[in-house]
Motif scaffolding. Structure first.
Motif, PDB file in Angstrom:
ATOM      1  N   ILE A   1      15.382  10.398 -16.594  1.00  0.00           N
ATOM      2  CA  ILE A   1      16.228  10.044 -17.738  1.00  0.00           C
ATOM      3  C   ILE A   1      16.104  11.160 -18.774  1.00  0.00           C
ATOM      4  CG2 ILE A   1      16.686   8.315 -19.520  1.00  0.00           C
ATOM      5  CD1 ILE A   1      15.708   6.242 -17.541  1.00  0.00           C
ATOM      6  N   PRO A   2      17.212  11.816 -19.096  1.00  0.00           N
ATOM      7  CA  PRO A   2      17.114  12.973 -19.990  1.00  0.00           C
ATOM      8  C   PRO A   2      16.622  12.588 -21.381  1.00  0.00           C
ATOM      9  CG  PRO A   2      19.427  12.580 -19.334  1.00  0.00           C
ATOM     10  CD  PRO A   2      18.595  11.545 -18.662  1.00  0.00           C
TER      11      PRO A   2
ATOM     12  N   LYS B   1      19.741  19.653 -23.775  1.00  0.00           N
ATOM     13  CA  LYS B   1      21.192  19.766 -23.723  1.00  0.00           C
ATOM     14  C   LYS B   1      21.717  18.773 -22.683  1.00  0.00           C
ATOM     15  CE  LYS B   1      24.922  22.751 -24.171  1.00  0.00           C
ATOM     16  NZ  LYS B   1      25.581  21.531 -24.636  1.00  0.00           N
ATOM     17  N   MET B   2      22.828  18.107 -23.017  1.00  0.00           N
ATOM     18  CA  MET B   2      23.363  17.151 -22.062  1.00  0.00           C
ATOM     19  C   MET B   2      24.050  17.887 -20.911  1.00  0.00           C
ATOM     20  SD  MET B   2      24.151  13.642 -23.818  1.00  0.00           S
ATOM     21  CE  MET B   2      25.497  13.861 -24.949  1.00  0.00           C
ATOM     22  N   MET B   3      24.048  17.229 -19.752  1.00  0.00           N
ATOM     23  CA  MET B   3      24.494  17.894 -18.522  1.00  0.00           C
ATOM     24  C   MET B   3      25.800  17.291 -18.004  1.00  0.00           C
ATOM     25  SD  MET B   3      21.851  19.858 -17.894  1.00  0.00           S
ATOM     26  CE  MET B   3      21.628  20.182 -16.150  1.00  0.00           C
ATOM     27  N   GLY B   4      26.388  18.013 -17.080  1.00  0.00           N
ATOM     28  CA  GLY B   4      27.535  17.507 -16.325  1.00  0.00           C
ATOM     29  C   GLY B   4      28.698  17.159 -17.218  1.00  0.00           C
ATOM     30  N   LEU B   5      29.232  15.974 -16.981  1.00  0.00           N
ATOM     31  CA  LEU B   5      30.401  15.490 -17.715  1.00  0.00           C
ATOM     32  C   LEU B   5      30.198  15.505 -19.221  1.00  0.00           C
ATOM     33  CD1 LEU B   5      31.545  12.202 -15.957  1.00  0.00           C
ATOM     34  CD2 LEU B   5      32.784  14.354 -16.168  1.00  0.00           C
TER      35      LEU B   5
ATOM     36  N   GLU C   1      28.396  17.558 -21.040  1.00  0.00           N
ATOM     37  CA  GLU C   1      27.895  18.853 -21.491  1.00  0.00           C
ATOM     38  C   GLU C   1      28.351  19.233 -22.900  1.00  0.00           C
ATOM     39  OE1 GLU C   1      26.885  22.614 -18.712  1.00  0.00           O
ATOM     40  OE2 GLU C   1      28.888  21.752 -18.577  1.00  0.00           O
ATOM     41  N   ARG C   2      29.615  18.890 -23.220  1.00  0.00           N
ATOM     42  CA  ARG C   2      30.094  19.391 -24.520  1.00  0.00           C
ATOM     43  C   ARG C   2      29.828  18.413 -25.672  1.00  0.00           C
ATOM     44  NH1 ARG C   2      35.455  17.860 -25.386  1.00  0.00           N
ATOM     45  NH2 ARG C   2      36.410  16.752 -23.657  1.00  0.00           N
ATOM     46  N   TYR C   3      29.047  17.366 -25.398  1.00  0.00           N
ATOM     47  CA  TYR C   3      28.711  16.415 -26.470  1.00  0.00           C
ATOM     48  C   TYR C   3      27.232  16.509 -26.826  1.00  0.00           C
ATOM     49  CZ  TYR C   3      33.209  14.442 -25.295  1.00  0.00           C
ATOM     50  OH  TYR C   3      34.536  14.288 -25.070  1.00  0.00           O
ATOM     51  N   GLU C   4      26.912  16.051 -28.022  1.00  0.00           N
ATOM     52  CA  GLU C   4      25.515  15.936 -28.453  1.00  0.00           C
ATOM     53  C   GLU C   4      25.209  14.451 -28.537  1.00  0.00           C
ATOM     54  OE1 GLU C   4      23.398  18.325 -29.548  1.00  0.00           O
ATOM     55  OE2 GLU C   4      24.784  20.035 -29.465  1.00  0.00           O
ATOM     56  N   ALA C   5      23.987  14.070 -28.119  1.00  0.00           N
ATOM     57  CA  ALA C   5      23.608  12.655 -28.216  1.00  0.00           C
ATOM     58  C   ALA C   5      23.784  12.156 -29.658  1.00  0.00           C
ATOM     59  CB  ALA C   5      22.172  12.465 -27.753  1.00  0.00           C
ATOM     60  N   GLU C   6      23.409  12.993 -30.605  1.00  0.00           N
ATOM     61  CA  GLU C   6      23.449  12.549 -32.010  1.00  0.00           C
ATOM     62  C   GLU C   6      24.867  12.324 -32.510  1.00  0.00           C
ATOM     63  OE1 GLU C   6      20.956  14.250 -34.892  1.00  0.00           O
ATOM     64  OE2 GLU C   6      19.268  14.491 -33.508  1.00  0.00           O
ATOM     65  N   GLU C   7      25.832  12.916 -31.812  1.00  0.00           N
ATOM     66  CA  GLU C   7      27.200  12.739 -32.293  1.00  0.00           C
ATOM     67  C   GLU C   7      27.829  11.486 -31.665  1.00  0.00           C
ATOM     68  OE1 GLU C   7      30.547  15.566 -30.016  1.00  0.00           O
ATOM     69  OE2 GLU C   7      28.746  16.434 -30.847  1.00  0.00           O
ATOM     70  N   LEU C   8      27.284  11.018 -30.544  1.00  0.00           N
ATOM     71  CA  LEU C   8      27.818   9.812 -29.887  1.00  0.00           C
ATOM     72  C   LEU C   8      27.071   8.550 -30.305  1.00  0.00           C
ATOM     73  CD1 LEU C   8      28.332  11.262 -26.290  1.00  0.00           C
ATOM     74  CD2 LEU C   8      30.107  10.764 -27.977  1.00  0.00           C
TER      75      LEU C   8
END
Ligand code: OAD
Length: 249
Positions: free
Chosen positions: A33-34, A39-43, A45-52
């Motif tokens: 579990i990341p 950095k987020m991976m795969g699908l 990739e272009r998002y940040e956890a903190e922004e979601l």
């Protein structure tokens, strides 16, 4: 193999009456579990956890945020507890009292056998209505994921037709007060505290080790990397939780 564990720590463990173990994303990293700072991976990739992980993101694009949490929930359901979760559960059997406090929203501590786990940041398996707050029960099985996409409409509340939101604490939200009070109380009462796999950047969870340290209680950090707590903790064990926790056991 990481550094040796000081003999003094084994004595403290053998004589402790109430041990607190505070865990963060690092304890589940070896289950696949990341963590949050990677950095987020795969699908994703272009998002940040903190922004979601925020209410305004859900308001703006609920299908994106729900899709992300369902993807994470699927990861959690497919993951297995690792030797760190198992060692923490086994340690409770050998100690008069052991309280697990976690910032993780997964259930890997419970699946390893820990009881009464305090979830400071909620639980991914316990969503609720964004409008009326009533709990919502997921169906059995692994969540659906949109083929090749990210977006998934959240289900609706059976009572008020509001949208169901993930059962986690988002940035800017209060911690569940029962969990917070129970956690602070355990840190006021313990005589040994472990802090495992947390960057200790997110407050108020990050202030719990200071409650114990201020009382002069021995504190032990387990982390392969430097953190904000390095100067606060009495012992810093540098290494992976899945390697060090079984050695402590
Ligand atoms: P972070 O992702 O901030 O930090 C993970 C920590 O685990 C880092 O210090 C890593 O060095 C460490 N780590 C990585 N692999 C490890 C391993 N195998 N064994 C031990 N440690 C390892 O995660 P948290 O500190 O849990 O909040 O983050 C705290 C909160 O910030 C999360 O609960 C979440 C996040 O934003 C909310 O969602 C409210």
């Amino acid at each position: 193999m990481s550094e040796s564990i000081p003999a003094e720590l084994f004595v403290l463990l053998r004589t402790a009456r109430h041990v607190v173990v505070l865990t963060g994303a690092g304890v589940s990293a070896e289950s696949g579990i990341p963590t949050f700072r990677n950095k987020m991976m795969g699908l994703w990739e272009r998002y940040e956890a903190e922004e979601l992980a925020r209410a305004d993101a859900f308001r703006r694009d609920r299908a994106l945020v729900w899709g992300w949490y369902e993807w994470r929930r699927k990861l959690v359901m497919l993951a297995q507890p690792n030797p760190a979760h198992l060692a923490i559960a086994a340690l409770a059997e050998r100690t008069p009292r052991l309280t697990v406090i976690t910032q993780n929203v997964d259930d890997l501590h419970e699946r390893a056998g820990s009881r009464g786990v305090i979830h400071l940041h909620g639980e991914i398996q316990r969503p609720r209505c964004f409008a009326c707050n009533r709990p919502f029960a997921f169906g059995p099985g692994i969540p659906d994921e949109p083929e090749g996409g990210r977006r998934l409409e959240p289900p609706r509340c059976a009572h008020c037709n509001g949208y169901i939101r993930p059962g986690v604490v988002w940035f800017g939200e209060m911690l569940p007060q029962d969990a917070w009070k129970a956690a602070a109380k355990a840190c006021e009462a313990c005589d040994l505290m472990f802090v495992v796999g947390t960057s200790a950047l997110v407050h108020p969870a990050a202030s719990l080790p200071e409650i114990a340290a201020r009382r002069g209680v021995p504190t032990v950090q387990v982390n392969p990397n430097a953190t904000a707590l390095d100067d606060v903790m009495r012992f810093n064990l540098t290494g992976a939780a899945g390697e060090i926790m079984p050695r402590l056991l």
